[in-house]
Design a protein around this motif. Sequence first.
Motif, PDB file in Angstrom:
ATOM      1  N   ILE A   1      74.463  31.089 -34.805  1.00  0.00           N
ATOM      2  CA  ILE A   1      73.484  31.150 -33.720  1.00  0.00           C
ATOM      3  C   ILE A   1      74.083  31.997 -32.608  1.00  0.00           C
TER       4      ILE A   1
ATOM      5  N   ILE B   1      77.576  24.962 -38.112  1.00  0.00           N
ATOM      6  CA  ILE B   1      76.869  25.824 -37.174  1.00  0.00           C
ATOM      7  C   ILE B   1      77.880  26.430 -36.203  1.00  0.00           C
TER       8      ILE B   1
ATOM      9  N   ARG C   1      75.956  28.667 -40.641  1.00  0.00           N
ATOM     10  CA  ARG C   1      74.828  29.199 -39.875  1.00  0.00           C
ATOM     11  C   ARG C   1      75.345  29.731 -38.542  1.00  0.00           C
TER      12      ARG C   1
ATOM     13  N   LYS D   1      68.558  18.375 -36.204  1.00  0.00           N
ATOM     14  CA  LYS D   1      67.590  17.285 -36.048  1.00  0.00           C
ATOM     15  C   LYS D   1      67.072  16.753 -37.379  1.00  0.00           C
TER      16      LYS D   1
ATOM     17  N   GLY E   1      73.732  24.078 -30.925  1.00  0.00           N
ATOM     18  CA  GLY E   1      73.960  23.840 -32.350  1.00  0.00           C
ATOM     19  C   GLY E   1      73.447  22.484 -32.790  1.00  0.00           C
TER      20      GLY E   1
ATOM     21  N   LYS F   1      70.929  20.811 -31.746  1.00  0.00           N
ATOM     22  CA  LYS F   1      69.469  20.824 -31.913  1.00  0.00           C
ATOM     23  C   LYS F   1      69.066  21.261 -33.313  1.00  0.00           C
ATOM     24  N   GLU F   2      69.879  22.106 -33.913  1.00  0.00           N
ATOM     25  CA  GLU F   2      69.575  22.604 -35.258  1.00  0.00           C
ATOM     26  C   GLU F   2      69.772  21.538 -36.334  1.00  0.00           C
TER      27      GLU F   2
END
Length: 300
Positions: A67, A40, A65, A92, A87, A89-90
Amino acid sequence: MTQISGLSYVLITPAHNEAKYIERTVISTIGQTVLPLIWIIVSDGSTDGTDEIISKYTPGHNFIRLIRLPVNRDRNFAAKVEAFNAGYKELKSTRFDIIGNVDGDVSFGPDYFKYLLERFSDDAKLGVAGTHYVEGDFHSFKDSFINVQHVNGQIQLFRKKCFEDIGGYKPNAGGGIDWVAVTTARMKGWKTYSFGEQTFEHLRTMGTAESSVLYSRYHYGKKDYFLGGHPLWEFFRGVYQIFKKPYIIGGICLLSGYFYSFFTRKKIFISQDLKAFHRKEQLSRLKGLIRSKFKIVRDK
């Protein structure tokens, strides 16, 4: 391949206006012999083409990915933590064993992460790992007064359990968020180590103007104080830096930053427990260094 010895890893890169360097970081990462499950990249309000460079590589590399965070966010010591946490949090719903924080201005060889995963596999108590780095003709271990237990902030890999144990990265008004994370891990009983068999290249140099180098040394001295460093340790560190480029004045600037903060009683930005642990480590290492020097003299 996304695993080594049963261990999988993910990466997060907070990036703010890294267009000059980040393509080298991307090329290094997509060329790994063991790829991350997810990488990320958090573009923290970048306006210089960073996002466009990253987007160029996302087709065909589904693990990347991007963000984007809003432009004009306040730039302070907490910004990197906030970007990293965005990042995190993505992740989880993702199962992984190792999480890495990788800056957007580094490059490394194709076996870099494979090598570090093997070190985690070898030692279940290893909580944080990384390597030394080079920056031009500077080597982070050979040319500085540093311990192999310190893991350089540009690339830090954490065992997931260790990362959760320390509560992740925490904003710190005095800076040094990477140092705080690694030192807290040791305080909680984890091993931390910078290995020497591999290195990464730090692409962002300190600057060619002499004034920027000297200001950097002064700033490092202030940060050493803010992070609870012992004055005796800092004195020896400053003396050591006197014999490194820029000779004499670099060490003086380091000592000036620390002792200006010391004598004006600036606020220390870490807990008393972490400060006490840090100073105990410093004095223990200083005693070891002095003993080894005396032993060399006696043996001659």
